[in-house]
Write an enzyme that holds these catalytic residues in place. Structure first.
Site, PDB file in Angstrom:
ATOM      1  N   SER A  25      38.256  44.442  33.088  1.00  0.00           N
ATOM      2  CA  SER A  25      37.419  45.309  33.921  1.00  0.00           C
ATOM      3  C   SER A  25      36.912  44.466  35.078  1.00  0.00           C
ATOM      4  O   SER A  25      36.861  43.232  34.983  1.00  0.00           O
ATOM      5  CB  SER A  25      36.279  45.913  33.100  1.00  0.00           C
ATOM      6  OG  SER A  25      35.595  44.907  32.385  1.00  0.00           O
ATOM      7  N   GLU A  27      34.007  43.996  38.346  1.00  0.00           N
ATOM      8  CA  GLU A  27      32.737  44.388  38.971  1.00  0.00           C
ATOM      9  C   GLU A  27      32.819  44.202  40.481  1.00  0.00           C
ATOM     10  O   GLU A  27      33.313  43.184  40.968  1.00  0.00           O
ATOM     11  CB  GLU A  27      31.587  43.531  38.417  1.00  0.00           C
ATOM     12  CG  GLU A  27      30.247  43.901  39.060  1.00  0.00           C
ATOM     13  CD  GLU A  27      29.113  42.968  38.666  1.00  0.00           C
ATOM     14  OE1 GLU A  27      28.710  43.007  37.490  1.00  0.00           O
ATOM     15  OE2 GLU A  27      28.655  42.208  39.545  1.00  0.00           O
ATOM     16  N   ASP A 119      15.531  42.929  38.005  1.00  0.00           N
ATOM     17  CA  ASP A 119      14.632  41.768  38.123  1.00  0.00           C
ATOM     18  C   ASP A 119      13.252  42.217  38.581  1.00  0.00           C
ATOM     19  O   ASP A 119      13.129  43.218  39.284  1.00  0.00           O
ATOM     20  CB  ASP A 119      15.220  40.758  39.123  1.00  0.00           C
ATOM     21  CG  ASP A 119      16.377  39.990  38.501  1.00  0.00           C
ATOM     22  OD1 ASP A 119      16.280  39.672  37.299  1.00  0.00           O
ATOM     23  OD2 ASP A 119      17.363  39.739  39.210  1.00  0.00           O
ATOM     24  N   PHE A 229      22.903  30.549  41.888  1.00  0.00           N
ATOM     25  CA  PHE A 229      22.772  31.769  41.106  1.00  0.00           C
ATOM     26  C   PHE A 229      22.532  31.420  39.631  1.00  0.00           C
ATOM     27  O   PHE A 229      21.693  32.029  38.960  1.00  0.00           O
ATOM     28  CB  PHE A 229      24.051  32.595  41.289  1.00  0.00           C
ATOM     29  CG  PHE A 229      23.909  34.012  40.839  1.00  0.00           C
ATOM     30  CD1 PHE A 229      22.790  34.762  41.185  1.00  0.00           C
ATOM     31  CD2 PHE A 229      24.901  34.609  40.075  1.00  0.00           C
ATOM     32  CE1 PHE A 229      22.655  36.075  40.765  1.00  0.00           C
ATOM     33  CE2 PHE A 229      24.777  35.921  39.642  1.00  0.00           C
ATOM     34  CZ  PHE A 229      23.646  36.648  39.994  1.00  0.00           C
ATOM     35  N   HIS A 279      35.755  40.799  31.461  1.00  0.00           N
ATOM     36  CA  HIS A 279      35.118  41.456  32.605  1.00  0.00           C
ATOM     37  C   HIS A 279      35.003  40.431  33.730  1.00  0.00           C
ATOM     38  O   HIS A 279      34.409  39.372  33.551  1.00  0.00           O
ATOM     39  CB  HIS A 279      33.719  41.961  32.202  1.00  0.00           C
ATOM     40  CG  HIS A 279      33.019  42.695  33.297  1.00  0.00           C
ATOM     41  ND1 HIS A 279      33.316  44.004  33.636  1.00  0.00           N
ATOM     42  CD2 HIS A 279      32.026  42.309  34.140  1.00  0.00           C
ATOM     43  CE1 HIS A 279      32.538  44.390  34.635  1.00  0.00           C
ATOM     44  NE2 HIS A 279      31.751  43.384  34.968  1.00  0.00           N
TER      45      HIS A 279
END
Ligand code: FAD
Length: 307
Positions: A25, A27, A119, A229, A279
């Site tokens: 999959s 994103e 967040d 990140f 993913h």
């Protein structure tokens, strides 16, 4: 020189043709600028023929991309055959506002939602305060989505625990609550050490969590950005990974080769250890994800309709 190589069966699934039992999959995030729009659709066009199990579109922090997310989802439904899921957060919004988004997803033909808390509004590290009229937790949001319509609901999972979490066990309690509320799949935060993921799966199983927990694979498009990140999300950057990208600041071609090999190495190890669903955080770029899927033995299916 030998005339022919003896072909021995390999015990490693990553060395045999396992593509038919693999599921991937992808994103994407909604384009942030006018110029980014064609880049996203070229990426989708390149990846769509791999026939992913599903694709997802993120929902910007605090709902900041509500319209672009919906527009992207609507285009995926109308112009491709890809099963699309919309991310949705409940931070900073009332139940009515969140339910309106759920209904607009439904009207656009979306039947799968990736449900997230989001967040804290002050940014990562700030204290999370639920909206006074909102869904207080992700589990509440999952229940709300299920009450609004016949949606499949996916949630997040954190093999290295969420930065706000007191412990991994507390984090697993949160995951369990989301499943009890109706989530049927989880996708992990990205990680680079597969042992962390397998330890997490063991602990989840020991707590009676049996839904699929898909590993989130982040091909490293930009090492510094990934490290920044990771620092915010609590993911570890192993020293070996930093060393692989060392000294290559002005050498994008070598960086790309290394990024593909790092992602392939990670995915092949997961495959050899029994994982068959992956993913990919594509970052709206096809090249690395496509290369890894190709190495996994996946091939483009030409009849796919894409954008
Ligand atoms: P949850 O899993 O619900 O909770 C995270 C942590 O918060 C818990 O582990 C716990 O420490 C604490 N907590 C939650 N509820 C309780 C409680 N009742 N009591 C005590 N502590 C509690 N963000 C976006 O803005 N848009 C996106 O599209 C997006 N997509 C994502 C996709 C994936 C696969 C992942 C892994 C993350 C994504 N995020 C996204 C980031 C996410 O919104 C943040 O990590 C956010 O801080 C937590 O949301 P969550 O649903 O993962 O939280």
């Amino acid at each position: 020189m030998r005339e022919r190589l003896d072909v021995l069966p390999s015990p490693r699934p990553s060395r045999s043709a396992a593509a038919d039992r693999l599921r991937v999959s992808f994103e994407f995030f909604p384009p942030k600028t006018h110029e980014a729009e064609p880049v996203l659709w070229e990426t989708i066009q390149r990846l769509a023929p791999l026939q992913p199990d599903f694709v997802t579109v993120t929902y910007g922090a605090g709902g900041s991309t509500r319209e672009p997310t919906l527009t992207t989802l609507a285009r995926l439904v109308s112009q491709t055959d890809l099963p699309a899921a919309g991310h949705l957060t409940c931070v900073g919004a009332s139940r009515d506002e969140v339910n309106a988004v759920i209904n607009s997803y439904q009207d656009a033909g979306i039947r799968h939602i990736v449900a997230l808390r989001g967040d804290p509004q002050g940014g990562v590290g700030e204290r999370y305060v639920p909206h006074p009229d909102g869904y207080a937790t992700t589990a509440d949001l999952v229940r709300g989505i299920r009450a609004c319509g016949d949606f499949e609901v996916t949630v997040s999972a954190y093999p290295e625990k969420h930065p706000e979490s007191a412990s991994l066990d507390a984090d697993l309690d949160v995951l369990k609550a989301k499943i009890d509320a109706g989530a049927t799949r989880a996708i992990t935060q990205f990680f680079f050490d597969n042992d962390l993921y397998f330890r997490y799966l063991d602990r989840a199983l020991a707590r009676g969590i049996t839904i699929p927990i898909l590993p989130g694979i982040l091909p490293v498009q930009n090492f510094q950005q990934t490290a920044n990140f990771a620092a915010k999300t609590g993911a570890t950057i192993p020293l070996w990974l930093a060393k692989r990208f060392e000294g290559l600041d002005h050498d994008p071609a070598t960086r790309r080769l290394i990024a593909a090999s790092v992602a392939a190495e990670q995915v092949f190890d997961l495959l050899d250890r029994g994982i068959s669903d992956f993913h990919f955080y594509t970052m709206n770029r096809a090249e690395l994800t496509f290369a890894v899927c190709h190495m996994l033995g996946m091939r483009a299916q030409t009849e796919q309709r894409a954008a």
